[in-house]
Design an enzyme around this catalytic site. Sequence first.
Site, PDB file in Angstrom:
ATOM      1  N   GLU A   1      -5.602   2.649  -2.578  1.00 21.69           N
ATOM      2  CA  GLU A   1      -6.210   1.325  -2.446  1.00 21.69           C
ATOM      3  C   GLU A   1      -6.610   0.911  -3.853  1.00 21.69           C
ATOM      4  OE1 GLU A   1      -6.284  -0.987  -0.503  1.00 21.69           O
ATOM      5  OE2 GLU A   1      -6.456  -0.320   1.572  1.00 21.69           O
TER       6      GLU A   1
ATOM      7  N   GLU B   1      -8.223  -2.572  -5.204  1.00 20.64           N
ATOM      8  CA  GLU B   1      -8.620  -3.892  -4.754  1.00 20.64           C
ATOM      9  C   GLU B   1      -9.781  -4.489  -5.543  1.00 20.64           C
ATOM     10  OE1 GLU B   1      -7.484  -3.438  -0.041  1.00 20.64           O
ATOM     11  OE2 GLU B   1      -9.584  -3.188  -0.623  1.00 20.64           O
TER      12      GLU B   1
ATOM     13  N   HIS C   1      -7.674  -8.834   4.111  1.00 19.62           N
ATOM     14  CA  HIS C   1      -7.046  -9.476   2.961  1.00 19.62           C
ATOM     15  C   HIS C   1      -6.908 -10.969   3.253  1.00 19.62           C
ATOM     16  CE1 HIS C   1      -5.645  -5.279   2.967  1.00 19.62           C
ATOM     17  NE2 HIS C   1      -5.717  -5.372   1.660  1.00 19.62           N
TER      18      HIS C   1
ATOM     19  N   HIS D   1      -4.831  -6.015  -5.833  1.00 15.48           N
ATOM     20  CA  HIS D   1      -4.754  -7.169  -4.952  1.00 15.48           C
ATOM     21  C   HIS D   1      -6.142  -7.545  -4.440  1.00 15.48           C
ATOM     22  CE1 HIS D   1      -4.272  -3.640  -2.339  1.00 15.48           C
ATOM     23  NE2 HIS D   1      -4.838  -4.361  -1.384  1.00 15.48           N
TER      24      HIS D   1
ATOM     25  N   TYR E   1     -12.591  -1.522  -6.529  1.00 14.39           N
ATOM     26  CA  TYR E   1     -12.471  -0.069  -6.501  1.00 14.39           C
ATOM     27  C   TYR E   1     -11.000   0.328  -6.442  1.00 14.39           C
ATOM     28  CZ  TYR E   1     -11.158  -0.115  -1.596  1.00 14.39           C
ATOM     29  OH  TYR E   1     -10.475  -0.314  -0.432  1.00 14.39           O
TER      30      TYR E   1
ATOM     31  N   CYS F   1     -12.739  -4.845   7.198  1.00 16.34           N
ATOM     32  CA  CYS F   1     -12.196  -5.284   5.916  1.00 16.34           C
ATOM     33  C   CYS F   1     -10.948  -6.112   6.185  1.00 16.34           C
ATOM     34  CB  CYS F   1     -11.798  -4.093   5.046  1.00 16.34           C
ATOM     35  SG  CYS F   1     -13.154  -3.036   4.557  1.00 16.34           S
TER      36      CYS F   1
ATOM     37  N   HIS G   1       0.842  -1.200   0.000  1.00 21.80           N
ATOM     38  CA  HIS G   1       0.000   0.000   0.000  1.00 21.80           C
ATOM     39  C   HIS G   1       0.878   1.251   0.000  1.00 21.80           C
ATOM     40  CE1 HIS G   1      -2.845  -3.048   1.543  1.00 21.80           C
ATOM     41  NE2 HIS G   1      -3.717  -2.344   0.840  1.00 21.80           N
TER      42      HIS G   1
ATOM     43  N   GLU H   1      -9.993  -8.336  14.607  1.00 24.41           N
ATOM     44  CA  GLU H   1     -10.203  -6.886  14.656  1.00 24.41           C
ATOM     45  C   GLU H   1     -11.271  -6.469  15.662  1.00 24.41           C
ATOM     46  OE1 GLU H   1     -11.395  -3.455  11.426  1.00 24.41           O
ATOM     47  OE2 GLU H   1     -10.014  -5.039  10.794  1.00 24.41           O
TER      48      GLU H   1
ATOM     49  N   TRP I   1     -14.786   3.073  -0.072  1.00 18.25           N
ATOM     50  CA  TRP I   1     -15.396   1.771  -0.357  1.00 18.25           C
ATOM     51  C   TRP I   1     -16.789   1.677   0.258  1.00 18.25           C
ATOM     52  CZ3 TRP I   1     -10.839   2.505   2.267  1.00 18.25           C
ATOM     53  CH2 TRP I   1     -10.820   2.214   3.634  1.00 18.25           C
TER      54      TRP I   1
END
Length: 185
Positions: free
Chosen positions: A126, A128, A81, A44, A116, A79, A37, A99, A173
């Site tokens: 970002e 992704e 990954h 990604h 986006y 969010c 990032h 989280e 997002w």
Amino acid sequence: MGQNSLTKDRDILEIETVVLVADDGTPIGTADKALVHDDNTALHLAFSCHVFDENGRILVTRRALTKKAWPGVWTNSFCGHPAPSETLADAARRRAGHELGIALTELTLVLPDFRYRAIDASGIVENEICPVFTAITHSTVVPRADEVMEWRWVPRDDLVTAVRTTPWAFSPWLTLQLPLLFPQG
């Protein structure tokens, strides 16, 4: 094994890896999340999740000020990954626990093709392919301070109105996902 070896091994295990993808979503490699990032972020794989409680309220979170991108911004529940060998659903469950300290039920993929690209005020990009889930939790939210600085359960229609009228106050997002999730809102 000496203390330095243990520390190095622990650091290696804690490196979060993201899956780099081609424009069609095909995996083409991996990268260290901390390094990917920047002002030229490679495309990604990621995911977003919108969590509801038993009363139909949606959980919104405010990103910690220590986050690299969009610090202090209100956003969806969480969010993340997926790891290279992890399914999106497993990654969502893992990230919910990590989280927010919550378990998910009724995890449903609702926007499988969402993607986006956005640039935050510091220039971080970002970029992704970011499938979107909804889920329910019956857990008490216990967020990690390095991830979430505030959180609230809000009526869905209130969130839709807030994002529509003040999109600059929310993550890009979230402003893109909500009209797709609730087009009648």
